[in-house]
Design an enzyme around this catalytic site. Sequence first.
Site, PDB file in Angstrom:
ATOM      1  N   CYS A   1       0.508   3.250   3.315  1.00 38.26           N
ATOM      2  CA  CYS A   1       1.213   2.619   4.430  1.00 38.26           C
ATOM      3  C   CYS A   1       2.704   2.890   4.322  1.00 38.26           C
ATOM      4  CB  CYS A   1       0.956   1.113   4.444  1.00 38.26           C
ATOM      5  SG  CYS A   1      -0.782   0.655   4.682  1.00 38.26           S
TER       6      CYS A   1
ATOM      7  N   CYS B   1       0.827  -1.203   0.000  1.00 39.82           N
ATOM      8  CA  CYS B   1       0.000   0.000   0.000  1.00 39.82           C
ATOM      9  C   CYS B   1       0.863   1.256   0.000  1.00 39.82           C
ATOM     10  CB  CYS B   1      -0.905  -0.001   1.229  1.00 39.82           C
ATOM     11  SG  CYS B   1      -1.771   1.547   1.527  1.00 39.82           S
TER      12      CYS B   1
END
Length: 322
Positions: A107, A104
């Site tokens: 993230c 991600c």
Amino acid sequence: MTVIRGLLALRKASAGAESSAARLRLFGASVSGFVSTTDPLPLSHRLCGWFDLLLAQPIPQAVTGVRSFSGASSAAAQDVRWRENPQDVKLCPKDVVLYQYEACPFCNKVKAFLDYYKIPYKVVEVNPISKKEIKWSDYKKVPILKVDGKQMVNSSAIIDELFQQMHPSNLAEDEEESKWCRWVDNHLVHVLSPNIYRTPSEALESFNYITSHGNFSFTERLIAKYTGAAAMYMVSKKLKKRHNITDERGALYEAAETWVNALKNRPYCGGVKPNLADLSVFGVLRPVRNLKSGKDMVENTRIGEWYDRMEKAVGDSARVLS
């Protein structure tokens, strides 16, 4: 099926399934309908499960995640702010846990910040199908950061709050930094998906990375790799149209060159040290750097030298292996 009520219903149904295989059968059955849906809601509102890690993170209206700026900041204050070594400003929480998807981009924004400032953190890899690791939270997206038990959500808001804790007396705000932080969330991330899923082979390469690094069982990994790659190849075409992209690689190269121009011949946007804009750009690009799209970007633009400097500046991961 011409209209899907959303993968949210699928997730609810799959929660009661007795096995990973059963959940995946439900998931796989929804993919063809998903890519042909006429639901007018934005994709980010209709997607759930592991699609969360592939598309732009929605930013809550109540939390912009980007610090507002004031024209009252002085050049001297800004210069001192970014001449600090990351080790000179300490944030010493006892327990930091990041709930994430490894691939991600949002993230990875948070991880770039934590790594740069050498804040030790543990990682909990969330299964993007069951999301069982975040059942305790009302917020069902990643990243989620728990700092000494306090939940923090939305990558830009997380970084903003941590930075303010580290600099409680520093009220200087930087217009340029804020501008480029917004650019990352509002433009750069939207260019990535049409590129990493541009062709069937690139989509498969991307999902090979995602499933190899994600929290999947063997069966989930196998099915998600091929089903997901096919689905996201189709979805990327919708994203391309949505964001008015006619040439995927051209848009990626343009974004990279836009960022290099923003540096104005400085080592970093922050000057002699990276600022939050540098960390945000670096974070979202890190998962794609070794994919074909990332390699093409480095080979065909001037961003490579800055990226290499950022790798050295951020240094080793501050992740604590449990």
